[in-house]
Design an enzyme around this catalytic site. Structure first.
Site, PDB file in Angstrom:
ATOM      1  N   HIS A 139      28.414 -16.885   2.869  1.00 59.51           N
ATOM      2  CA  HIS A 139      27.147 -16.804   3.615  1.00 59.51           C
ATOM      3  C   HIS A 139      26.979 -15.363   4.118  1.00 59.51           C
ATOM      4  O   HIS A 139      27.983 -14.674   4.351  1.00 59.51           O
ATOM      5  CB  HIS A 139      27.227 -17.805   4.785  1.00 59.51           C
ATOM      6  CG  HIS A 139      25.988 -17.841   5.615  1.00 59.51           C
ATOM      7  ND1 HIS A 139      25.775 -16.964   6.657  1.00 59.51           N
ATOM      8  CD2 HIS A 139      24.897 -18.636   5.547  1.00 59.51           C
ATOM      9  CE1 HIS A 139      24.597 -17.224   7.197  1.00 59.51           C
ATOM     10  NE2 HIS A 139      24.047 -18.234   6.544  1.00 59.51           N
ATOM     11  N   CYS A 190      36.920 -20.034   6.218  1.00 54.66           N
ATOM     12  CA  CYS A 190      35.575 -19.450   6.099  1.00 54.66           C
ATOM     13  C   CYS A 190      35.394 -18.262   7.047  1.00 54.66           C
ATOM     14  O   CYS A 190      34.507 -17.445   6.854  1.00 54.66           O
ATOM     15  CB  CYS A 190      34.517 -20.512   6.346  1.00 54.66           C
ATOM     16  SG  CYS A 190      34.422 -21.705   4.991  1.00 54.66           S
ATOM     17  N   VAL A 215      26.624 -13.890   6.889  1.00 55.88           N
ATOM     18  CA  VAL A 215      27.362 -13.413   8.073  1.00 55.88           C
ATOM     19  C   VAL A 215      28.867 -13.303   7.816  1.00 55.88           C
ATOM     20  O   VAL A 215      29.593 -12.757   8.644  1.00 55.88           O
ATOM     21  CB  VAL A 215      27.138 -14.295   9.342  1.00 55.88           C
ATOM     22  CG1 VAL A 215      25.693 -14.269   9.776  1.00 55.88           C
ATOM     23  CG2 VAL A 215      27.637 -15.714   9.133  1.00 55.88           C
ATOM     24  N   LYS A 216      29.338 -13.812   6.683  1.00 58.67           N
ATOM     25  CA  LYS A 216      30.781 -13.788   6.410  1.00 58.67           C
ATOM     26  C   LYS A 216      31.198 -12.439   5.814  1.00 58.67           C
ATOM     27  O   LYS A 216      30.372 -11.561   5.640  1.00 58.67           O
ATOM     28  CB  LYS A 216      31.142 -14.967   5.488  1.00 58.67           C
ATOM     29  CG  LYS A 216      30.692 -16.338   6.047  1.00 58.67           C
ATOM     30  CD  LYS A 216      31.512 -16.804   7.229  1.00 58.67           C
ATOM     31  CE  LYS A 216      30.911 -17.946   8.026  1.00 58.67           C
ATOM     32  NZ  LYS A 216      30.892 -19.257   7.406  1.00 58.67           N
ATOM     33  N   HIS A 217      32.485 -12.293   5.469  1.00 61.22           N
ATOM     34  CA  HIS A 217      33.011 -10.970   5.075  1.00 61.22           C
ATOM     35  C   HIS A 217      32.383 -10.397   3.824  1.00 61.22           C
ATOM     36  O   HIS A 217      32.188  -9.188   3.709  1.00 61.22           O
ATOM     37  CB  HIS A 217      34.525 -11.054   4.880  1.00 61.22           C
ATOM     38  CG  HIS A 217      35.243 -11.339   6.162  1.00 61.22           C
ATOM     39  ND1 HIS A 217      35.368 -12.609   6.655  1.00 61.22           N
ATOM     40  CD2 HIS A 217      35.827 -10.516   7.056  1.00 61.22           C
ATOM     41  CE1 HIS A 217      36.015 -12.548   7.811  1.00 61.22           C
ATOM     42  NE2 HIS A 217      36.303 -11.298   8.075  1.00 61.22           N
TER      43      HIS A 217
END
Ligand SMILES: *Cc1c(COP(=O)(O)O)cnc(C)c1O
Length: 379
Positions: free
Chosen positions: A177, A153, A179-181
């Protein structure tokens, strides 16, 4: 406040989502498969199974691995709750091991020592976006006949020994989500090269119905069968449209994250008070997080002071993560205790995640590095 992470959504993303909102399929339509094929292709995997969150992706992976009551699965002490919970959801038992002090990646010697006759799988976590030691993990898994699951993740786009991290594990979970890449609002995906696992997960995300709506329509048949307990973990078509549009920018996102990391490295190079986590050789970090260690070896009060000071200056530093044995639920459920994972717990008292996301500007990075360097020398 500069957050520690933030999505980058632009007009092309908005347009792609609007197109799908005005189409015939809001969910379980053509965008799902397109998104799955794009991410799986990028990872060099045959199958992608899109689901409603990274947590659901891990849950699907654990289901595909056949984990059930009495089975043990080895996980690291420093990770997000979902890594432990996905095992508990299926009635399995997480067995927690300590991490290496300088990378916060799972200590592979500790894994070997924790393998029992009940052990069925390992969930490796590519903490901060740095790949685990997959060569060793793969050998361990093969030697003991375990399934290797990767909680990637943090690590979409990370490379281990010139291959995507998903080339080593049997099942690899990603999160989308914000905040992810790459984001779909909420969302996740499991990639795998195993046909049987993919089929199982596609059923599991849809109540374990034996056929899907399209197959029934094709056969002109209303019959279906529930063959196990499943969930509604489906991801909508308009979310997949957002994911696809985001995916086209992934290489640029990764490049900017790596640039920011490089600026931080440079700013802390001469400091003996701000120590970034160690990088492993022959890997490419995906930099979901940029983690430094600050303060002495004490009770964490210096880190707390630095944290509060930076927050008061509008710098959204964070701490990833509180070790699992510092949560009452996991102590009670897993039979672990405080003090059991010395490397994880010592690191926990010193770590800070600094802001890193594609939209972070160079002058903001400079403001952050100045503030950090000032704060650590204020003792
Ligand atoms: C984000 C994350 C998850 C869960 O993802 P969600 O999409 O928030 O459900 C799981 N494990 C790790 C390590 C994560 O960072």
């Amino acid at each position: 406040m500069i957050p520690y992470g933030r999505h980058s959504v632009d007009q092309t993303d908005v347009d792609e989502v609007l197109k799908i909102l005005q189409s015939d399929w809001l969910t379980t339509g053509p965008m799902v498969q397109k998104f799955e094929q794009s991410i799986a292709g990028f990872c060099g995997a045959v199958h992608g199974v899109a689901v409603s969150s990274g947590t659901a992706a891990l849950h699907c992976a654990v289901y595909a691995a056949g984990i059930s009551r009495g089975d043990e699965v080895i996980i690291p002490a420093i990770t997000f709750a979902a890594t432990a919970n996905c095992i508990l959801f299926q009635g399995g038992m997480p067995v927690v091991v300590d991490v290496e002090p300088d990378t916060l990646l799972m200590d592979t010697a500790e894994i070997e020592a924790s393998i029992s006759t009940k052990t069925k799988a390992i969930i490796a976590v590519d903490y901060a976006g740095q790949p685990c030691d997959y060569e060793t993990l793969r050998k361990l898994a093969d030697k003991h006949d375990l399934i290797l699951i990767s909680d990637s993740c943090h690590a979409l786009g990370a490379i281990y020994h010139r291959k995507p991290v998903s080339q080593y594990a049997d099942l690899t979970a990603y999160s989308f989500h914000p905040v992810k890449h790459v984001t779909t609002g909420e969302g996740g995906m499991v990639v795998t090269g195993n046909d049987e696992y993919a089929a199982k997960m596609k059923r599991f995300r849809n109540h374990c119905i034996s056929t899907d709506l399209h197959e029934r329509q094709l056969r002109d048949d209303w019959r279906y069968e529930i063959i196990d307990i499943g969930y509604n973990f489906r991801l909508t078509d308009f979310q997949c449209a957002l994911g696809l549009s985001q995916f086209r920018k992934l290489n640029g996102f990764l490049q900017r994250r790596r640039e920011i990391a490089h600026m931080y490295d440079h700013a802390f190079e001469a400091s003996n008070q701000v120590r970034p986590l160690k990088r492993t050789p022959d890997t490419e970090h995906a930099y979901h997080l940029y983690v430094v260690r600050v303060g002495g070896a004490g009770d964490g009060s210096q880190r707390s002071r630095i944290f509060t000071e930076l927050r008061s200056k509008g710098i959204g530093v964070n701490v990833h993560y509180i070790p699992l044995n510092h949560h009452s639920f996991y102590r009670k459920t897993l039979g672990i205790r405080k003090g059991q994972f010395p490397s994880a717990e010592a690191a926990y008292r010193r770590i800070l995640s600094l802001p890193i996301f594609p939209g972070l500007k160079d002058d903001e990075v400079n403001v952050i590095t100045d503030a950090v360097n000032k704060s650590v020398s204020a003792e």
